[in-house]
Design a protein around this motif. Structure first.
Motif, PDB file in Angstrom:
ATOM      1  N   ASP A  72       0.820  -1.208   0.000  1.00 42.78           N
ATOM      2  CA  ASP A  72       0.000   0.000   0.000  1.00 42.78           C
ATOM      3  C   ASP A  72       0.858   1.264   0.000  1.00 42.78           C
ATOM      4  O   ASP A  72       0.569   2.215  -0.719  1.00 42.78           O
ATOM      5  CB  ASP A  72      -0.955  -0.007   1.186  1.00 42.78           C
ATOM      6  N   ASN A  73       1.920   1.278   0.805  1.00 42.30           N
ATOM      7  CA  ASN A  73       2.793   2.457   0.887  1.00 42.30           C
ATOM      8  C   ASN A  73       3.517   2.730  -0.421  1.00 42.30           C
ATOM      9  O   ASN A  73       3.791   3.882  -0.755  1.00 42.30           O
ATOM     10  CB  ASN A  73       3.819   2.304   2.009  1.00 42.30           C
ATOM     11  N   LEU A  74       3.842   1.676  -1.149  1.00 41.77           N
ATOM     12  CA  LEU A  74       4.566   1.832  -2.411  1.00 41.77           C
ATOM     13  C   LEU A  74       3.636   1.882  -3.625  1.00 41.77           C
ATOM     14  O   LEU A  74       4.098   2.069  -4.750  1.00 41.77           O
ATOM     15  CB  LEU A  74       5.568   0.694  -2.582  1.00 41.77           C
ATOM     16  N   GLY A  75       2.345   1.683  -3.400  1.00 42.32           N
ATOM     17  CA  GLY A  75       1.383   1.709  -4.497  1.00 42.32           C
ATOM     18  C   GLY A  75       1.546   0.539  -5.457  1.00 42.32           C
ATOM     19  O   GLY A  75       1.262   0.667  -6.644  1.00 42.32           O
ATOM     20  N   LEU A  76       1.989  -0.596  -4.929  1.00 38.88           N
ATOM     21  CA  LEU A  76       2.161  -1.779  -5.772  1.00 38.88           C
ATOM     22  C   LEU A  76       0.796  -2.377  -6.092  1.00 38.88           C
ATOM     23  O   LEU A  76      -0.102  -2.378  -5.255  1.00 38.88           O
ATOM     24  CB  LEU A  76       3.021  -2.826  -5.062  1.00 38.88           C
ATOM     25  N   ARG A  77       0.678  -2.902  -7.271  1.00 34.61           N
ATOM     26  CA  ARG A  77      -0.571  -3.535  -7.690  1.00 34.61           C
ATOM     27  C   ARG A  77      -0.399  -5.043  -7.535  1.00 34.61           C
ATOM     28  O   ARG A  77      -0.025  -5.716  -8.476  1.00 34.61           O
ATOM     29  CB  ARG A  77      -0.901  -3.143  -9.110  1.00 34.61           C
ATOM     30  N   LEU A  78      -0.663  -5.520  -6.326  1.00 32.37           N
ATOM     31  CA  LEU A  78      -0.547  -6.948  -6.039  1.00 32.37           C
ATOM     32  C   LEU A  78      -1.910  -7.481  -5.608  1.00 32.37           C
ATOM     33  O   LEU A  78      -2.587  -6.878  -4.775  1.00 32.37           O
ATOM     34  CB  LEU A  78       0.462  -7.205  -4.920  1.00 32.37           C
ATOM     35  N   PHE A  79      -2.281  -8.612  -6.164  1.00 29.22           N
ATOM     36  CA  PHE A  79      -3.500  -9.291  -5.749  1.00 29.22           C
ATOM     37  C   PHE A  79      -3.280  -9.930  -4.378  1.00 29.22           C
ATOM     38  O   PHE A  79      -2.148 -10.153  -3.951  1.00 29.22           O
ATOM     39  CB  PHE A  79      -3.873 -10.387  -6.766  1.00 29.22           C
ATOM     40  N   ASP A  80      -4.374 -10.255  -3.701  1.00 25.46           N
ATOM     41  CA  ASP A  80      -4.281 -10.909  -2.391  1.00 25.46           C
ATOM     42  C   ASP A  80      -3.479 -12.203  -2.474  1.00 25.46           C
ATOM     43  O   ASP A  80      -2.717 -12.519  -1.565  1.00 25.46           O
ATOM     44  CB  ASP A  80      -5.676 -11.202  -1.826  1.00 25.46           C
ATOM     45  N   GLU A  81      -3.642 -12.937  -3.561  1.00 26.99           N
ATOM     46  CA  GLU A  81      -2.904 -14.190  -3.733  1.00 26.99           C
ATOM     47  C   GLU A  81      -1.404 -13.932  -3.852  1.00 26.99           C
ATOM     48  O   GLU A  81      -0.577 -14.717  -3.388  1.00 26.99           O
ATOM     49  CB  GLU A  81      -3.400 -14.954  -4.974  1.00 26.99           C
ATOM     50  N   GLU A  82      -1.028 -12.820  -4.477  1.00 25.17           N
ATOM     51  CA  GLU A  82       0.380 -12.458  -4.600  1.00 25.17           C
ATOM     52  C   GLU A  82       0.957 -12.049  -3.247  1.00 25.17           C
ATOM     53  O   GLU A  82       2.083 -12.403  -2.907  1.00 25.17           O
ATOM     54  CB  GLU A  82       0.555 -11.337  -5.631  1.00 25.17           C
ATOM     55  N   VAL A  83       0.168 -11.327  -2.472  1.00 23.48           N
ATOM     56  CA  VAL A  83       0.592 -10.959  -1.114  1.00 23.48           C
ATOM     57  C   VAL A  83       0.807 -12.224  -0.295  1.00 23.48           C
ATOM     58  O   VAL A  83       1.814 -12.361   0.411  1.00 23.48           O
ATOM     59  CB  VAL A  83      -0.447 -10.029  -0.441  1.00 23.48           C
ATOM     60  N   ALA A  84      -0.115 -13.172  -0.403  1.00 27.22           N
ATOM     61  CA  ALA A  84       0.009 -14.432   0.335  1.00 27.22           C
ATOM     62  C   ALA A  84       1.251 -15.202  -0.111  1.00 27.22           C
ATOM     63  O   ALA A  84       1.977 -15.759   0.726  1.00 27.22           O
ATOM     64  CB  ALA A  84      -1.244 -15.280   0.151  1.00 27.22           C
ATOM     65  N   ALA A  85       1.507 -15.239  -1.413  1.00 28.90           N
ATOM     66  CA  ALA A  85       2.688 -15.947  -1.926  1.00 28.90           C
ATOM     67  C   ALA A  85       3.966 -15.283  -1.444  1.00 28.90           C
ATOM     68  O   ALA A  85       4.915 -15.967  -1.057  1.00 28.90           O
ATOM     69  CB  ALA A  85       2.659 -15.996  -3.454  1.00 28.90           C
ATOM     70  N   LEU A  86       3.996 -13.973  -1.430  1.00 30.05           N
ATOM     71  CA  LEU A  86       5.170 -13.243  -0.968  1.00 30.05           C
ATOM     72  C   LEU A  86       5.391 -13.472   0.522  1.00 30.05           C
ATOM     73  O   LEU A  86       6.514 -13.761   0.961  1.00 30.05           O
ATOM     74  CB  LEU A  86       4.994 -11.757  -1.276  1.00 30.05           C
ATOM     75  N   ALA A  87       4.338 -13.393   1.315  1.00 32.33           N
ATOM     76  CA  ALA A  87       4.457 -13.641   2.755  1.00 32.33           C
ATOM     77  C   ALA A  87       4.896 -15.081   3.014  1.00 32.33           C
ATOM     78  O   ALA A  87       5.727 -15.337   3.892  1.00 32.33           O
ATOM     79  CB  ALA A  87       3.127 -13.347   3.454  1.00 32.33           C
ATOM     80  N   HIS A  88       4.376 -16.017   2.250  1.00 32.18           N
ATOM     81  CA  HIS A  88       4.755 -17.427   2.400  1.00 32.18           C
ATOM     82  C   HIS A  88       6.245 -17.614   2.097  1.00 32.18           C
ATOM     83  O   HIS A  88       6.955 -18.301   2.843  1.00 32.18           O
ATOM     84  CB  HIS A  88       3.899 -18.281   1.462  1.00 32.18           C
TER      85      HIS A  88
END
Length: 99
Positions: A72-88
């Protein structure tokens, strides 16, 4: 092309056809969106932010919240699934929280 691939993967994950986030997707997203900033903030070592003793992230839920905050701070366009994959990926690589 990449966005189309991610949409397909996201749809497969959401439908249950693929179990959980894909580690290689998380690694790719990390390299694409995180490494440069973390290298700068970590004094040349991108892993310094993950391994410092006073890190803010202390659970998987906190890790996902932090990934969302960066997005959100960087204005990245990531889907929830991408956020989950990155956190994983970050959990498997740096944090190793208990399930």
């Amino acid at each position: 092309m990449l966005r189309s691939t991610l949409l397909i993967v996201g749809s497969l994950i959401a439908s249950g056809a693929v179990a959980g986030p894909l580690p290689e997707q998380g690694k790719s997203l990390h390299e694409q969106h995180c490494v440069a900033c973390h290298t700068r903030l970590g004094g040349g070592d991108p892993g310094a932010l993950y391994s410092r003793p006073d890190r803010r992230v202390d659970s998987r839920a906190a890790l996902e919240r932090q990934v969302r905050a960066c997005r959100d701070n960087l204005g990245l366009r990531l889907f929830d699934e991408e956020v989950a994959a990155l956190a994983h990926y970050l959990d498997r690589t740096w944090y190793r929280f208990e399930e």
